[in-house]
Design an enzyme around this catalytic site. Structure first.
Site, PDB file in Angstrom:
ATOM      1  CE  LYS A  72      -5.727   9.361  36.416  1.00  0.00           C
ATOM      2  NZ  LYS A  72      -4.814   8.374  35.764  1.00  0.00           N
ATOM      3  CD  GLU A 104      -4.293   7.799  31.770  1.00  0.00           C
ATOM      4  OE1 GLU A 104      -4.043   8.469  32.776  1.00  0.00           O
ATOM      5  OE2 GLU A 104      -4.627   6.595  31.806  1.00  0.00           O
ATOM      6  CB  CYS A 162      -7.176   6.414  33.720  1.00  0.00           C
ATOM      7  SG  CYS A 162      -6.648   4.670  33.734  1.00  0.00           S
TER       8      CYS A 162
END
Length: 290
Positions: free
Chosen positions: A117, A45, A154
């Site tokens: 995300k 990331e 994540c």
């Protein structure tokens, strides 16, 4: 059954203050993975920078770049040169005041699409809500020449719903670029095993391969308020949740592992989780509070 083997590469490394040096390091590691035969390669990331959400700093908005920016373009061109599929995680500039934590997927120099995300954390030194607009892409899958893949980022990896969605859309491998480590308000807590267990469980629940790649090293907050230590432990697991490869160190490391996508059908024919779902009974989950 036709053989469906693919080599997956994960790029785990530390990041320093010089962003170009971070990019150069990642490129060298990507090349190393390709030399080892990796066909689908994933960065960690926000691989080009230190984890800037440790602090609030309006100047960090200037680190975002549009999808036709220089770093994205470099990775795209690298995918063409190496003849591989590259999964690239960077800070995306979409419009003034609108920035996303984004992954783009490239194959042989072609742009296959992006994922932004969805789940944005907020906690001590994980101050992501200041920097990232929640994703608006839905949960796409990408049909590559090596199989159908999905990417979640994540904090997304702690939620079961996105993994189930991409599995039902046909994902065979889910990649999780990550930046996770110490908990500044709980310095004695090591979440690394819980992290691994939570992610590989998505593979068990959905009968698919899981590839998680995390950064390593200590990074000091730019305002001197503290630091974080990222624990690495990048890994690849099979549809039964068995670890096929895990980083051996908490240092820079390239992981390359061959997998057989035919294991997915064999596993799903035994553990019929998708067949026995009852979505008609799940309406309560759509409520924020029960």
């Amino acid at each position: 059954m036709m053989e469906r083997k693919v080599k997956v590469g994960l790029i785990q490394h530390s990041c320093g203050a010089d962003r170009q040096e971070n990019v150069d390091k990642a490129i060298a590691l990507i090349r190393q993975a390709a030399e080892q035969g990796a066909q689908v390669i994933c960065t960690q990331e926000l691989f080009d920078a230190m984890y800037f959400p440790q602090v609030i700093d309006v100047e960090k908005y200037n680190w975002a770049e549009p999808l036709d920016g220089p770093t994205w373009t470099t990775i795209r061109d690298l995918s063409r040169e190496l003849g591989v599929t590259l999964i690239c995680s960077l800070y995306e500039y979409a419009a003034a005041g609108m920035y996303f934590n984004t992954v783009a997927v490239y194959e042989d120099g072609q742009y296959l699409g992006k994922y932004r995300k969805h789940h944005i954390p907020e906690g001590p030194q994980y101050l992501e809500k200041y920097y990232f607009t929640p994703g608006d892409t839905g949960y796409p899958v990408f049909k590559t020449k090596h199989g159908t893949i999905a990417v979640l980022i994540c904090w997304d990896e702690w939620f079961p719903e996105p993994s189930r969605i991409v599995a039902l859309k046909g994902a065979e491998i889910v990649f999780y670029p990550s930046a996770i480590g110490s908990e500044p308000d709980h310095p004695d807590l090591d979440t690394s095993q819980s992290w691994m267990d939570a992610i590989k469980a998505h593979g068990i629940h959905n009968g698919m391969f899981i590839a998680a790649v995390n950064r390593v090293g200590r990074e000091d907050a730019t305002d001197g308020s503290g630091h974080m230590t990222f624990y690495g432990r990048s890994f690849l697991s099979n549809p039964l949740g068995q670890i096929l490869i895990e980083s051996k160190t908490n240092e820079d490391e390239v992981l390359v592992q061959e997998i057989d996508l035919n294991e997915i059908k064999r596993t799903r024919d035994i553990l019929q989780f998708h067949r026995d779902r009852r979505p008609d009974s799940y309406s309560e989950i759509l409520k924020v509070s029960l």
